[in-house]
Design an enzyme around this catalytic site. Structure first.
Site, PDB file in Angstrom:
ATOM      1  CG  ASN A  37      -1.932   1.219   1.219  1.00 49.34           C
ATOM      2  OD1 ASN A  37      -1.531   2.243   1.189  1.00 49.34           O
ATOM      3  ND2 ASN A  37      -3.178   0.869   1.303  1.00 49.34           N
TER       4      ASN A  37
ATOM      5  CG  ASP B 116      -5.875  -5.417  10.526  1.00 51.85           C
ATOM      6  OD1 ASP B 116      -5.981  -4.614   9.367  1.00 51.85           O
ATOM      7  OD2 ASP B 116      -6.577  -6.073  10.957  1.00 51.85           O
TER       8      ASP B 116
ATOM      9  CG  ASP C 257      -7.451   9.551   6.597  1.00 49.36           C
ATOM     10  OD1 ASP C 257      -7.544   8.779   7.213  1.00 49.36           O
ATOM     11  OD2 ASP C 257      -6.281   9.742   5.825  1.00 49.36           O
TER      12      ASP C 257
ATOM     13  CG  HIS D  34      -4.799   5.206  13.462  1.00 50.34           C
ATOM     14  ND1 HIS D  34      -5.332   6.586  12.887  1.00 50.34           N
ATOM     15  CD2 HIS D  34      -4.673   4.319  12.271  1.00 50.34           C
ATOM     16  CE1 HIS D  34      -5.521   6.300  11.766  1.00 50.34           C
ATOM     17  NE2 HIS D  34      -5.166   5.144  11.142  1.00 50.34           N
TER      18      HIS D  34
END
Length: 219
Positions: A9, A68, A179, A204
């Site tokens: 990603n 994750d 987002d 996070h």
């Protein structure tokens, strides 16, 4: 130090590399020649992160980490949680009769479909409280023989959480995933409006990665 991040990603890679800086070289799955679709069949963020990291270790025997992330919405009893990346597909499939072809379900990782589904499920509920949670699983290769012919693995977990709320409509063009509809506590803008520099300080993933980096720097 080189370490594999079990992802291809581009957004995640960019975030992680920016947070870790140039002291640690982060390799992607593509960089090590891995094009496998690594399973994520766990029921928790921890299980999925460990599953991905263990796959890299078992097949490549390299120090690695995997993450994750889940969005937990209080009014939805913590959903989408571990299913955040494929929320629309999971919700769509769950409403189908067993005999119905599921091929028309939204694709996994379809951010627009996921946000549309989440906003629809929340509706006009005034309880918009939510949080992003990231779990990082780190596996380090530790040589037990001076020549390196024998090694064992060490597993470690790091977690980062950011509290916030779900907005009623999308706002902002940066970032990815949810987002545009997540506004962190203490800010009047969504992650997609705040931009990468601020997000990489408070998110996070930033908080979990800071714990990972602190650990790696002390080795």
């Amino acid at each position: 130090m080189k370490i594999v991040f079990a992802t291809n990603n581009a957004h995640k890679l960019s975030e992680i590399r920016a947070i870790l800086g140039d002291k640690i070289e982060v390799l992607s799955l593509k960089d090590i020649g891995c094009d496998a679709d690594i399973p994520e069949t766990g029921t928790t963020l921890k299980e999925n992160a460990l599953q991905k990291a263990r796959y890299v270790w078992e097949h490549y025997h390299m120090s690695c980490f995997a993450d994750d992330t889940g969005l937990e919405v209080d009014a939805l009893d913590g959903a989408p949680g571990v299913y955040s990346a494929r929320y629309a597909a999971v919700r769509y499939t769950a409403t189908l009769p067993q005999s119905t072809d599921e091929q028309l379900a939204p694709a996994s990782h379809d951010s627009e479909a996921n946000m549309t589904q989440l906003l629809a499920d929340l509706g006009n509920n005034n309880n918009r409280k939510a949080r992003f949670r990231t779990v990082i699983a780190l596996i380090l290769k530790k040589d037990v023989c001076p020549c390196g012919c024998t090694s064992i693995k060490q597993e470690h977990l790091f977690e980062g959480v950011v509290e916030g709320e779900i907005t009623r409509e999308r706002s902002g063009a940066e970032g990815f995933g949810y987002d545009p509809i997540f506004r962190p506590d203490g800010y009047d803008k969504t992650f997609a409006e705040l931009g990468a520099d601020i997000k990489n300080q408070i998110s996070h993933r930033a908080r979990a990665t800071a714990k990972l980096a602190d650990y790696l720097m002390r080795l």
